[in-house]
Scaffold this active site. Structure first.
Site, PDB file in Angstrom:
ATOM      1  N   ASN A  28      32.999 -19.328 -19.211  1.00 34.69           N
ATOM      2  CA  ASN A  28      34.457 -19.055 -19.791  1.00 34.69           C
ATOM      3  C   ASN A  28      34.906 -20.196 -20.540  1.00 34.69           C
ATOM      4  O   ASN A  28      35.151 -21.301 -19.859  1.00 34.69           O
ATOM      5  CB  ASN A  28      35.212 -18.905 -18.157  1.00 34.69           C
ATOM      6  CG  ASN A  28      36.740 -18.834 -18.448  1.00 34.69           C
ATOM      7  OD1 ASN A  28      36.995 -18.837 -19.660  1.00 34.69           O
ATOM      8  ND2 ASN A  28      37.467 -19.153 -17.497  1.00 34.69           N
ATOM      9  N   TRP A  29      35.109 -20.146 -21.819  1.00 35.82           N
ATOM     10  CA  TRP A  29      35.309 -21.300 -22.622  1.00 35.82           C
ATOM     11  C   TRP A  29      36.854 -21.720 -22.576  1.00 35.82           C
ATOM     12  O   TRP A  29      37.195 -22.666 -23.261  1.00 35.82           O
ATOM     13  CB  TRP A  29      34.982 -21.011 -24.151  1.00 35.82           C
ATOM     14  CG  TRP A  29      33.343 -20.667 -24.400  1.00 35.82           C
ATOM     15  CD1 TRP A  29      32.503 -20.922 -23.385  1.00 35.82           C
ATOM     16  CD2 TRP A  29      33.066 -20.472 -25.579  1.00 35.82           C
ATOM     17  NE1 TRP A  29      31.342 -20.666 -23.887  1.00 35.82           N
ATOM     18  CE2 TRP A  29      31.395 -20.579 -25.205  1.00 35.82           C
ATOM     19  CE3 TRP A  29      33.253 -20.515 -26.880  1.00 35.82           C
ATOM     20  CZ2 TRP A  29      30.508 -20.116 -26.344  1.00 35.82           C
ATOM     21  CZ3 TRP A  29      32.323 -20.251 -27.898  1.00 35.82           C
ATOM     22  CH2 TRP A  29      30.941 -20.224 -27.803  1.00 35.82           C
ATOM     23  N   LYS A  30      37.602 -20.781 -21.816  1.00 32.51           N
ATOM     24  CA  LYS A  30      38.988 -21.155 -21.729  1.00 32.51           C
ATOM     25  C   LYS A  30      39.462 -21.530 -23.094  1.00 32.51           C
ATOM     26  O   LYS A  30      39.072 -20.760 -23.992  1.00 32.51           O
ATOM     27  CB  LYS A  30      39.304 -22.228 -20.671  1.00 32.51           C
ATOM     28  CG  LYS A  30      38.457 -22.062 -19.369  1.00 32.51           C
ATOM     29  CD  LYS A  30      38.873 -22.895 -18.208  1.00 32.51           C
ATOM     30  CE  LYS A  30      38.219 -22.473 -16.995  1.00 32.51           C
ATOM     31  NZ  LYS A  30      38.386 -23.245 -15.695  1.00 32.51           N
ATOM     32  N   HIS A 113      42.017 -14.299 -13.372  1.00 33.22           N
ATOM     33  CA  HIS A 113      41.472 -15.580 -13.258  1.00 33.22           C
ATOM     34  C   HIS A 113      42.653 -16.581 -12.751  1.00 33.22           C
ATOM     35  O   HIS A 113      43.881 -16.427 -13.041  1.00 33.22           O
ATOM     36  CB  HIS A 113      41.132 -16.405 -14.684  1.00 33.22           C
ATOM     37  CG  HIS A 113      40.402 -17.647 -14.614  1.00 33.22           C
ATOM     38  ND1 HIS A 113      41.168 -18.819 -14.327  1.00 33.22           N
ATOM     39  CD2 HIS A 113      39.120 -18.125 -14.574  1.00 33.22           C
ATOM     40  CE1 HIS A 113      40.285 -20.043 -14.062  1.00 33.22           C
ATOM     41  NE2 HIS A 113      39.228 -19.303 -14.386  1.00 33.22           N
ATOM     42  N   GLU A 115      43.907 -19.378 -13.021  1.00 29.87           N
ATOM     43  CA  GLU A 115      44.731 -20.056 -14.265  1.00 29.87           C
ATOM     44  C   GLU A 115      45.857 -19.010 -14.646  1.00 29.87           C
ATOM     45  O   GLU A 115      46.948 -19.694 -14.879  1.00 29.87           O
ATOM     46  CB  GLU A 115      43.984 -20.724 -15.245  1.00 29.87           C
ATOM     47  CG  GLU A 115      43.199 -21.947 -14.805  1.00 29.87           C
ATOM     48  CD  GLU A 115      41.970 -22.265 -15.493  1.00 29.87           C
ATOM     49  OE1 GLU A 115      41.637 -21.750 -16.591  1.00 29.87           O
ATOM     50  OE2 GLU A 115      41.121 -22.988 -14.983  1.00 29.87           O
ATOM     51  N   GLU A 183      35.830 -17.663  -7.161  1.00 23.43           N
ATOM     52  CA  GLU A 183      36.302 -18.962  -7.603  1.00 23.43           C
ATOM     53  C   GLU A 183      37.386 -19.394  -6.888  1.00 23.43           C
ATOM     54  O   GLU A 183      38.378 -19.289  -6.840  1.00 23.43           O
ATOM     55  CB  GLU A 183      36.666 -18.548  -8.968  1.00 23.43           C
ATOM     56  CG  GLU A 183      35.710 -18.213 -10.104  1.00 23.43           C
ATOM     57  CD  GLU A 183      35.790 -18.555 -11.375  1.00 23.43           C
ATOM     58  OE1 GLU A 183      35.198 -19.076 -12.016  1.00 23.43           O
ATOM     59  OE2 GLU A 183      37.287 -18.403 -12.012  1.00 23.43           O
ATOM     60  N   GLY A 189      37.373 -26.566 -12.128  1.00 22.00           N
ATOM     61  CA  GLY A 189      37.752 -27.673 -12.952  1.00 22.00           C
ATOM     62  C   GLY A 189      38.044 -29.210 -12.213  1.00 22.00           C
ATOM     63  O   GLY A 189      38.446 -29.980 -12.695  1.00 22.00           O
ATOM     64  N   SER A 229      33.397 -25.751 -10.856  1.00 22.14           N
ATOM     65  CA  SER A 229      32.475 -26.795 -10.937  1.00 22.14           C
ATOM     66  C   SER A 229      31.086 -26.514 -10.894  1.00 22.14           C
ATOM     67  O   SER A 229      30.167 -27.346 -10.334  1.00 22.14           O
ATOM     68  CB  SER A 229      32.921 -27.774  -9.964  1.00 22.14           C
ATOM     69  OG  SER A 229      34.420 -28.231 -10.024  1.00 22.14           O
ATOM     70  N   GLY A 250      33.046 -22.712 -16.237  1.00 22.52           N
ATOM     71  CA  GLY A 250      33.869 -23.359 -17.293  1.00 22.52           C
ATOM     72  C   GLY A 250      33.293 -24.303 -18.163  1.00 22.52           C
ATOM     73  O   GLY A 250      32.376 -24.293 -19.011  1.00 22.52           O
ATOM     74  N   GLY A 251      33.844 -25.619 -17.648  1.00 21.00           N
ATOM     75  CA  GLY A 251      33.544 -26.706 -18.255  1.00 21.00           C
ATOM     76  C   GLY A 251      32.128 -27.042 -18.792  1.00 21.00           C
ATOM     77  O   GLY A 251      31.971 -27.270 -19.974  1.00 21.00           O
TER      78      GLY A 251
HETATM   79  P1  PGA Z   1      35.039 -24.911 -13.950  1.00 16.68           P
HETATM   80  O1  PGA Z   1      35.624 -23.447 -14.314  1.00 16.68           O
HETATM   81  O2  PGA Z   1      33.504 -24.547 -14.110  1.00 16.68           O
HETATM   82  O3  PGA Z   1      35.294 -25.718 -15.172  1.00 16.68           O
HETATM   83  O4  PGA Z   1      35.183 -25.349 -12.704  1.00 16.68           O
HETATM   84  C1  PGA Z   1      35.247 -22.249 -13.864  1.00 16.68           C
HETATM   85  C2  PGA Z   1      36.181 -21.135 -14.212  1.00 16.68           C
HETATM   86  O5  PGA Z   1      37.431 -21.316 -14.208  1.00 16.68           O
HETATM   87  O6  PGA Z   1      35.829 -19.933 -14.139  1.00 16.68           O
END
Ligand code: PGA
Length: 272
Positions: A28-30, A113, A115, A183, A189, A229, A250-251
Site C-alpha cells: 500500500n503505497w499510500k 483502511h 486512515e 491492521e 506507521g 509496521s 505500507g512504508g
Molecule cells: P505500515 O502501513 O506498514 O507503514 O505500518 C500499513 C498499512 O497502513 O497498510
C-alpha cells in the site's frame, strides 16, 4: 462447477484435511510517489518479483499512477490494486473514482483502511456500500479492520473487529477471492508491530467470524493478512503463523529491495 470457480485465484487444495491458501503480499503505497517515481519503483522490483512463484504480489500505487504501472506489469505475475474507490457508478461526484473505472485497470481495491476511517470519516455504512460496489464489477476488496490503541489496551479488540466486520459485510455476498487485512491502528506507521502470536490470535478470531457469516469452506480458503509496521526484518514472524496468509505493507513497500525480500521470505516460509 461453473467457470467462475475455475478462474478463482485461490484454489482450496484439501491436503490431509487442511486447506492451502495462496499467500499474498500487498504494498500500500499510500499518498507517495509521482508517476515517474511509481514506474521507477515498479521497474526496479519487477525482474526479481516476477520470478517468485506461488504467491500473489500486489502493488497499490496512487490512482494517477495505475495506468502507467499497469503498462509496466502487463504480461508479468505482478498484480495491481487501488487504495480506495467510491460506491457510485458514475455522475456528479467531483474528484471521485468509480468501481467501473477501476475494474479496467486493477484486480484489487483496498477498502476501509483506518486512515480513511480516521481522516475521511468513512463509516461502516460507507465501507459496506464500497464493498458492494466493488464486488458488483468484479473487483476484489482488501477489507481492512483493526482496533485503536485504547481499545486494545482495554481488551476490546474482538468486540471492535466484530463490529467492523458486521457493519462492513452486512448483506454482502463476500467470497473466497476477497481478502481481509487485520491492521491494528496502533501498529500502522508507528514501528510498533503486533507480535506474531497476537496477530495470529486475532486473525484466527476473524476467520471464525467469517465462518459464522459465510460457512467453513469460505473461511478456510479466504486469505487474511496482517498489516502494521511490517518490514523485511519482522515479516517472518507473521507469516510463520498458521492463520496469517501474508501482509499488507505500507512504508516498507516503497523500497524495492525490501518489498522483494518480504515476498521471497513469505514464499519460502509458506510454500517451501
Ligand atoms: P505500515 O502501513 O506498514 O507503514 O505500518 C500499513 C498499512 O497502513 O497498510
Amino acid at each position: 462447477m461453473p467457470d467462475r470457480y475455475d478462474s478463482c485465484v485461490v484454489r482450496p487444495l484439501e491436503s490431509r484435511g487442511s486447506t492451502v491458501r495462496i499467500p499474498v503480499i500487498a504494498g500500500n503505497w499510500k499518498m507517495n510517489t509521482t508517476i515517474r517515481e511509481a514506474t521507477g519503483l515498479v521497474s526496479e522490483m519487477l525482474p526479481s518479483l516476477d520470478r517468485i512463484e506461488n504467491i500473489e504480489k500486489v502493488v497499490c500505487p496512487p490512482f494517477i499512477s495505475l495506468g502507467a504501472v499497469k503498462k509496466l506489469i502487463s504480461g508479468t505475475s505482478i498484480k495491481l490494486g487501488a487504495q480506495n474507490v467510491y460506491f457510485e457508478e458514475k455522475g456528479a461526484y467531483t474528484g471521485e473514482i468509480s468501481p467501473v473505472m477501476l475494474s479496467d485497470l486493477c484486480e484489487f481495491v483496498i477498502i476501509g483502511h483506518s486512515e480513511r476511517r480516521q481522516y475521511f470519516n468513512e463509516t461502516g455504512e460507507i465501507i459496506n456500500r464500497k464493498i458492494r460496489a466493488a464486488l458488483r464489477v468484479g473487483l476484489k476488496p482488501i477489507l481492512c479492520v483493526g482496533e485503536k490503541l485504547e481499545e486494545n489496551e482495554s481488551g476490546r479488540t474482538e468486540e471492535v473487529v466484530t463490529a467492523q466486520l458486521d457493519s462492513s459485510l452486512a448483506g454482502v455476498d463476500y467470497d473466497r477471492d476477497s481478502i481481509i487485512a487485520y491492521e491494528p491502528v496502533w501498529a500502522i506507521g508507528t514501528g510498533r508491530a503486533a507480535t506474531g502470536k497476537q496477530a495470529n490470535e486475532t486473525i484466527g478470531f476473524i476467520r471464525s467470524k467469517i465462518e459464522k457469516l459465510y460457512g467453513g469452506e469460505i473461511a478456510r480458503s479466504m486469505r487474511i493478512l496482517y498489516g502494521g509496521s511490517v518490514t523485511a526484518s519482522n515479516i517472518a514472524e507473521f507469516v510463520q503463523q498458521p492463520e496469517i496468509d501474508g501482509a499488507l505493507v505500507g512504508g516498507a513497500s516503497l523500497k524495492a529491495v525490501e518489498f522483494v525480500s518480504m515476498v521471497k521470505q513469505t514464499s519460502q516460509i509458506k510454500v517451501g
